[in-house]
Design an enzyme around this catalytic site. Structure first.
Site, PDB file in Angstrom:
ATOM      1  N   SER A  89     111.283  49.591  72.084  1.00  0.00           N
ATOM      2  CA  SER A  89     112.240  50.412  71.329  1.00  0.00           C
ATOM      3  C   SER A  89     113.090  49.566  70.379  1.00  0.00           C
ATOM      4  O   SER A  89     113.411  50.017  69.270  1.00  0.00           O
ATOM      5  CB  SER A  89     113.139  51.189  72.303  1.00  0.00           C
ATOM      6  OG  SER A  89     113.785  50.299  73.184  1.00  0.00           O
ATOM      7  N   THR A  90     113.442  48.350  70.768  1.00  0.00           N
ATOM      8  CA  THR A  90     114.232  47.492  69.875  1.00  0.00           C
ATOM      9  C   THR A  90     113.389  47.105  68.662  1.00  0.00           C
ATOM     10  O   THR A  90     113.864  47.130  67.511  1.00  0.00           O
ATOM     11  CB  THR A  90     114.722  46.229  70.627  1.00  0.00           C
ATOM     12  OG1 THR A  90     115.170  46.601  71.931  1.00  0.00           O
ATOM     13  CG2 THR A  90     115.851  45.543  69.875  1.00  0.00           C
ATOM     14  N   ASP A 131     110.538  39.938  68.643  1.00  0.00           N
ATOM     15  CA  ASP A 131     110.223  40.803  69.787  1.00  0.00           C
ATOM     16  C   ASP A 131     111.449  40.955  70.685  1.00  0.00           C
ATOM     17  O   ASP A 131     112.381  40.143  70.631  1.00  0.00           O
ATOM     18  CB  ASP A 131     109.049  40.206  70.585  1.00  0.00           C
ATOM     19  CG  ASP A 131     108.374  41.235  71.482  1.00  0.00           C
ATOM     20  OD1 ASP A 131     108.803  42.405  71.516  1.00  0.00           O
ATOM     21  OD2 ASP A 131     107.393  40.859  72.154  1.00  0.00           O
ATOM     22  N   GLY A 132     111.423  41.967  71.504  1.00  0.00           N
ATOM     23  CA  GLY A 132     112.484  42.205  72.474  1.00  0.00           C
ATOM     24  C   GLY A 132     112.182  41.497  73.790  1.00  0.00           C
ATOM     25  O   GLY A 132     111.253  40.691  73.886  1.00  0.00           O
ATOM     26  N   ALA A 133     112.970  41.819  74.804  1.00  0.00           N
ATOM     27  CA  ALA A 133     112.747  41.256  76.150  1.00  0.00           C
ATOM     28  C   ALA A 133     113.316  42.218  77.172  1.00  0.00           C
ATOM     29  O   ALA A 133     114.187  43.040  76.861  1.00  0.00           O
ATOM     30  CB  ALA A 133     113.427  39.898  76.275  1.00  0.00           C
ATOM     31  N   ASP A 134     112.816  42.104  78.390  1.00  0.00           N
ATOM     32  CA  ASP A 134     113.379  42.901  79.483  1.00  0.00           C
ATOM     33  C   ASP A 134     114.525  42.167  80.149  1.00  0.00           C
ATOM     34  O   ASP A 134     115.479  42.784  80.628  1.00  0.00           O
ATOM     35  CB  ASP A 134     112.276  43.225  80.495  1.00  0.00           C
ATOM     36  CG  ASP A 134     111.185  44.064  79.851  1.00  0.00           C
ATOM     37  OD1 ASP A 134     111.508  45.152  79.352  1.00  0.00           O
ATOM     38  OD2 ASP A 134     110.033  43.603  79.795  1.00  0.00           O
ATOM     39  N   LYS A 189     109.026  39.671  80.092  1.00  0.00           N
ATOM     40  CA  LYS A 189     108.568  40.663  79.137  1.00  0.00           C
ATOM     41  C   LYS A 189     107.417  41.458  79.758  1.00  0.00           C
ATOM     42  O   LYS A 189     106.881  41.083  80.779  1.00  0.00           O
ATOM     43  CB  LYS A 189     108.097  39.982  77.846  1.00  0.00           C
ATOM     44  CG  LYS A 189     109.271  39.364  77.075  1.00  0.00           C
ATOM     45  CD  LYS A 189     108.866  38.782  75.728  1.00  0.00           C
ATOM     46  CE  LYS A 189     107.971  39.647  74.912  1.00  0.00           C
ATOM     47  NZ  LYS A 189     108.480  41.015  74.691  1.00  0.00           N
ATOM     48  N   GLY A 217     107.649  45.051  79.937  1.00  0.00           N
ATOM     49  CA  GLY A 217     108.091  46.396  80.321  1.00  0.00           C
ATOM     50  C   GLY A 217     107.273  47.474  79.611  1.00  0.00           C
ATOM     51  O   GLY A 217     107.024  48.545  80.161  1.00  0.00           O
ATOM     52  N   GLU A 227     101.476  39.890  73.213  1.00  0.00           N
ATOM     53  CA  GLU A 227     102.781  39.311  72.833  1.00  0.00           C
ATOM     54  C   GLU A 227     102.768  37.797  73.044  1.00  0.00           C
ATOM     55  O   GLU A 227     103.234  37.024  72.197  1.00  0.00           O
ATOM     56  CB  GLU A 227     103.906  39.958  73.650  1.00  0.00           C
ATOM     57  CG  GLU A 227     104.141  41.418  73.281  1.00  0.00           C
ATOM     58  CD  GLU A 227     105.143  42.136  74.173  1.00  0.00           C
ATOM     59  OE1 GLU A 227     105.586  43.220  73.765  1.00  0.00           O
ATOM     60  OE2 GLU A 227     105.480  41.634  75.259  1.00  0.00           O
TER      61      GLU A 227
END
Ligand code: 5RP
Length: 227
Positions: free
Chosen positions: A33-34, A85-88, A98, A100, A107
């Site tokens: 989502s980010t 990229d995002g992260a959990d 990562k 999720g 990735e």
């Protein structure tokens, strides 16, 4: 005073990440989502004329193509200036959990190629230590039970992510109860278990920069030595 929502914090870091993008270069783009906010911001800033991106998932590919942004195969490019990229979960030394969204394998491959990994995350993702978030493993279907047993030997409780198949046709096991005191060591150990295609620890190749969305703005962080 009204507090910012999590989506507002995600949008803020997504926009801040545009500063790391040079329009003439090909970049790598993660999943989640980010990242979706980042893709929308990228399209808004550079439009269809953006040079191109390598995508970590079919979902990201669809969103990029929806904006008219060219998606390249990783084998078509010899380098990537940056991977966003995002992260959990992420620690102060920029090790991450990562996966999720289940896209961890692609990735990790794209992150390995990129010169710089810029992680974009809202403040809830920063943790002193990894492990509250269950660790995702991408696993070949025939190896599922073997991997579950191997993880039990390490103290982990693995559960199958229901109704989910990765873009590579594999399963995800989410592992709770691991003591992640040394993420690099555990990542190396998990890499040696037959049947695990990829584990969600991004410690051997962590992020180079973290853009963290906080109540009073976006802070730019680089890896801090762990104690
Ligand atoms: C996907 C990921 C994502 O980066 C992670 O799950 C964070 O997602 P979001 O931006 O939706 O919070 O690793 O595999």
């Amino acid at each position: 005073m009204t507090m910012k929502t999590q989506n507002e914090l995600k949008k803020a870091v997504a926009h801040a990440a545009l500063d790391y993008v040079s329009p003439g270069t090909v970049i790598g783009i993660g999943t989640g989502s980010t990242v979706n906010f980042f893709i929308d911001a990228l399209a808004g800033r550079f439009g269809k004329g953006f040079s191109g991106a390598v995508s970590s998932s079919e979902a990201t590919r669809a969103r990029l193509e929806g904006h008219g942004i060219r998606v390249l195969d990783l084998n078509e490019v010899s380098s990537l200036s940056v991977y966003i990229d995002g992260a959990d979960e992420i620690t102060p030394d920029l090790c991450m959990i990562k996966g999720g969204g289940g896209a961890l394998t692609r990735e990790k491959i794209i992150a390995a190629v990129a010169k710089k990994f810029v992680c974009i995350a809202d403040a809830s993702k920063l943790a002193p230590r990894l492990g509250c978030f269950p660790l995702p493993l991408e696993v070949l279907p025939m190896a599922r039970k073997h991997v579950e047993r191997e993880l039990a030997r390490l103290g982990g409780a693995a559960s199958l992510r229901g109704n989910f198949v990765t873009d590579n046709g594999n399963l995800i096991l989410d592992v709770r109860d691991l003591q992640i005191t040394n993420p690099r060591e555990l990542e190396t150990r998990l890499n040696q278990i037959a049947g695990i295609v990829c584990n969600g620890l991004f410690a051997l190749r962590g992020a180079d920069v973290l853009l963290l969305g906080e109540e009073d703005g976006v802070s730019v962080r680089t890896p801090q030595e762990s104690a």
